[in-house]
Design an enzyme around this catalytic site. Structure first.
Site, PDB file in Angstrom:
ATOM      1  N   GLN A 149       5.575 -18.969 -29.286  1.00  0.00           N
ATOM      2  CA  GLN A 149       4.636 -19.860 -28.605  1.00  0.00           C
ATOM      3  C   GLN A 149       3.792 -20.586 -29.637  1.00  0.00           C
ATOM      4  O   GLN A 149       3.057 -19.968 -30.398  1.00  0.00           O
ATOM      5  CB  GLN A 149       3.717 -19.088 -27.663  1.00  0.00           C
ATOM      6  CG  GLN A 149       2.719 -19.991 -26.938  1.00  0.00           C
ATOM      7  CD  GLN A 149       1.764 -19.225 -26.048  1.00  0.00           C
ATOM      8  OE1 GLN A 149       2.087 -18.139 -25.582  1.00  0.00           O
ATOM      9  NE2 GLN A 149       0.578 -19.783 -25.821  1.00  0.00           N
ATOM     10  N   CYS A 178       0.790 -19.715 -22.357  1.00  0.00           N
ATOM     11  CA  CYS A 178       1.476 -18.428 -22.192  1.00  0.00           C
ATOM     12  C   CYS A 178       2.036 -18.241 -20.790  1.00  0.00           C
ATOM     13  O   CYS A 178       3.027 -17.538 -20.606  1.00  0.00           O
ATOM     14  CB  CYS A 178       0.566 -17.280 -22.583  1.00  0.00           C
ATOM     15  SG  CYS A 178      -0.983 -17.201 -21.667  1.00  0.00           S
ATOM     16  N   HIS A 228      -3.798 -13.322 -20.848  1.00  0.00           N
ATOM     17  CA  HIS A 228      -2.500 -13.641 -21.436  1.00  0.00           C
ATOM     18  C   HIS A 228      -1.391 -13.191 -20.495  1.00  0.00           C
ATOM     19  O   HIS A 228      -1.575 -12.259 -19.691  1.00  0.00           O
ATOM     20  CB  HIS A 228      -2.378 -12.927 -22.785  1.00  0.00           C
ATOM     21  CG  HIS A 228      -1.256 -13.426 -23.632  1.00  0.00           C
ATOM     22  ND1 HIS A 228      -1.221 -14.697 -24.169  1.00  0.00           N
ATOM     23  CD2 HIS A 228      -0.118 -12.809 -24.062  1.00  0.00           C
ATOM     24  CE1 HIS A 228      -0.117 -14.836 -24.887  1.00  0.00           C
ATOM     25  NE2 HIS A 228       0.574 -13.710 -24.828  1.00  0.00           N
ATOM     26  N   ASP A 249       6.980 -12.042 -25.031  1.00  0.00           N
ATOM     27  CA  ASP A 249       5.687 -12.688 -25.240  1.00  0.00           C
ATOM     28  C   ASP A 249       5.798 -13.485 -26.537  1.00  0.00           C
ATOM     29  O   ASP A 249       6.007 -12.909 -27.607  1.00  0.00           O
ATOM     30  CB  ASP A 249       4.598 -11.617 -25.328  1.00  0.00           C
ATOM     31  CG  ASP A 249       3.221 -12.159 -25.675  1.00  0.00           C
ATOM     32  OD1 ASP A 249       3.083 -13.358 -25.938  1.00  0.00           O
ATOM     33  OD2 ASP A 249       2.266 -11.356 -25.693  1.00  0.00           O
TER      34      ASP A 249
END
Length: 229
Positions: free
Chosen positions: A88, A94, A166, A181
């Site tokens: 990311q 996110c 998040h 993630d």
């Protein structure tokens, strides 16, 4: 444009944990309307049974703490070739990253067309960082993200706001549960699973236990059948 301007970090308005807004987003991008996000009402077996099934993926919203992230970083490993994983690079993106991680790993189970299929096709053989850089250039996804951020039930914060919530995605790939993630070095392999929803819920329960003492929002969304279709 100067090099410094060209390299300036991109920010998107944070997504609210809203199954309705996220469902509209994925439908705009070409995901089959038979698929939708729904709220997971609880992580015990009785409440999990109320979740529309089969569940293809879970999206977990949690408060970020340094110790929690450091522990997850230590668990991360290099992505195996069968797992779609992206870094990311876009600030506050996110939520969309979790959606991409969810859908990118269920392309064998969920029909995806349109702009999202084009993105997945283009990034299929890219490295994780290159996938995120390509996302920065994919206007269709940026527009769909912006529209969904505006459709939340609460006022959206500024794009560059310092948000301490998040998202992460949980998916099953070749019988293993992965936690995905883009803010950590790679996927977390939680090992084999015979019942994805129940096993992933147990993992999330452990994550919540590690966050005890926080007073912020936690939520879990499921990607599964669209009961309103």
């Amino acid at each position: 444009m100067s090099n410094s301007a060209a390299m300036e970090k991109i920010y998107w308005v944070p997504l609210e944990s809203s199954p309705e807004a996220m469902t509209k987003m994925i439908h705009r991008l070409g995901v089959d309307k038979a698929v939708a996000f729904s709220d997971v009402l609880g992580l015990d077996d009785e409440l999990l049974a109320m979740t529309p099934q089969p569940v293809h993926a879970l999206v977990f919203l949690f408060p970020v703490t340094d110790s929690f992230q450091e522990a997850r970083i230590r668990e991360a490993s290099a992505p195996p070739p069968n797992v779609w994983y992206s870094k990311q690079t876009i600030g506050n993106a996110c939520g969309t990253m979790a959606i991409l991680h969810a859908l990118g790993n269920v392309q064998d189970r969920v029909e995806i067309n349109g702009d999202l299929k084009a993105y997945f096709d283009k990034t299929k053989d890219m490295a994780p960082l290159d996938r995120s850089l390509e996302l920065e250039r994919t206007e269709a996804i940026a527009q769909a993200h912006g529209a969904s951020a505006a459709e939340g039930q609460t006022a959206a914060p500024a794009a560059d706001a310092n948000v301490d919530l998040h998202y992460a995605a949980f998916v099953s790939v070749d019988g293993h549960i992965y936690e995905l993630d883009g803010g950590i070095p790679g996927p977390i392999d939680h090992g084999p699973s015979s019942e994805f929803l129940k096993d992933a819920a147990k993992i999330i329960q452990k994550r919540i236990g590690a966050l005890s003492g926080t007073n912020q929002l936690l939520s879990v969304l499921a990607l599964g059948p669209n009961t309103d279709n």
